[in-house]
Design an enzyme around this catalytic site. Sequence first.
Site, PDB file in Angstrom:
ATOM      1  N   ASP A 194     -25.262 -37.593 -19.985  1.00 22.41           N
ATOM      2  CA  ASP A 194     -24.906 -39.313 -20.098  1.00 22.41           C
ATOM      3  C   ASP A 194     -26.074 -39.973 -20.313  1.00 22.41           C
ATOM      4  O   ASP A 194     -27.064 -39.738 -19.960  1.00 22.41           O
ATOM      5  CB  ASP A 194     -23.966 -39.632 -18.811  1.00 22.41           C
ATOM      6  CG  ASP A 194     -22.769 -38.707 -18.667  1.00 22.41           C
ATOM      7  OD1 ASP A 194     -22.403 -37.973 -19.368  1.00 22.41           O
ATOM      8  OD2 ASP A 194     -22.528 -38.540 -17.339  1.00 22.41           O
TER       9      ASP A 194
HETATM   10  N1  URA Z   1     -22.336 -34.057 -15.599  1.00 26.43           N
HETATM   11  C1  URA Z   1     -22.103 -35.517 -15.515  1.00 26.43           C
HETATM   12  O1  URA Z   1     -21.034 -36.358 -15.261  1.00 26.43           O
HETATM   13  N2  URA Z   1     -22.862 -36.034 -16.369  1.00 26.43           N
HETATM   14  C2  URA Z   1     -24.015 -35.476 -17.181  1.00 26.43           C
HETATM   15  O2  URA Z   1     -24.721 -36.116 -17.744  1.00 26.43           O
HETATM   16  C3  URA Z   1     -23.961 -34.073 -16.855  1.00 26.43           C
HETATM   17  C4  URA Z   1     -23.141 -33.554 -16.137  1.00 26.43           C
END
Ligand code: URA
Length: 242
Positions: free
Chosen positions: A104
């Site tokens: 993310d």
């Molecule tokens: N899980 C998440 O919620 N976000 C990420 O970036 C990676 C794994």
Amino acid sequence: MALRLDKYLTELGAGTRSEVKKQIKAGLVTVNGAVAKKPEQKVDETGDEVCLRGERLRYTAFEYYLFHKPAGCVSATQDNMHRTVMDYLSDTARGDLFPVGRLDLDTEGLLLITNDGALAHALLSPSRHVAKTYYARVQGVVDETDVNFFKNGVDIGEEKPARPADLVILGCKEDVSEITLTITEGKFHQVRRMMASRGMTVAYLERRQEGALTLGNLPRGCVRELNAREIRELEESAGLAE
Ligand code: URA
């Protein structure tokens, strides 16, 4: 294998397609000692000697980098709004590199960057169950009940529950818990959704390990090449090595 000269030069980081075409037109590129005239000229990347401004270019089929992604960087090679992983690579990085999977925008930590499509595909394949370990600070008190729920696979609103995951409680202060969570899938927002299923919000998330590859003490925003052992171990993690 024969490759167009302009593609070859772009892949090796000599510039964009239009830049390398200009370099060829300007007579700056030689193939086996002869000045190259046409961008579409075919070169054998393992046999031909290609020089740019008199300097020999070395072709390696695959490159592998460990990147400590900072928050605010998108896991992509192009974006109109945010910095991308390419902004953290050197100006001469080859043009066929890409990040393996996505974190993310505000997640930090380990991101593999490579041009090895087979390894990327295997690492991301849902059937290979490559383990990924995340460190998180979450709003709420994580306890043994949560550990057991995750061990058994929690419902995150998909057809099937999340695969069993290993939750380790590192500590808790003023209703903020520190944990590590090891999962063997890579569903969209998976860690955040797993914590949400237990009524908790992730305030900070960092990936620390993927297969055998660890983030170690690589500073945030920095990139380094993987060594031969790390590449082999990563291939083993992805089920590719004999
Ligand atoms: N899980 C998440 O919620 N976000 C990420 O970036 C990676 C794994």
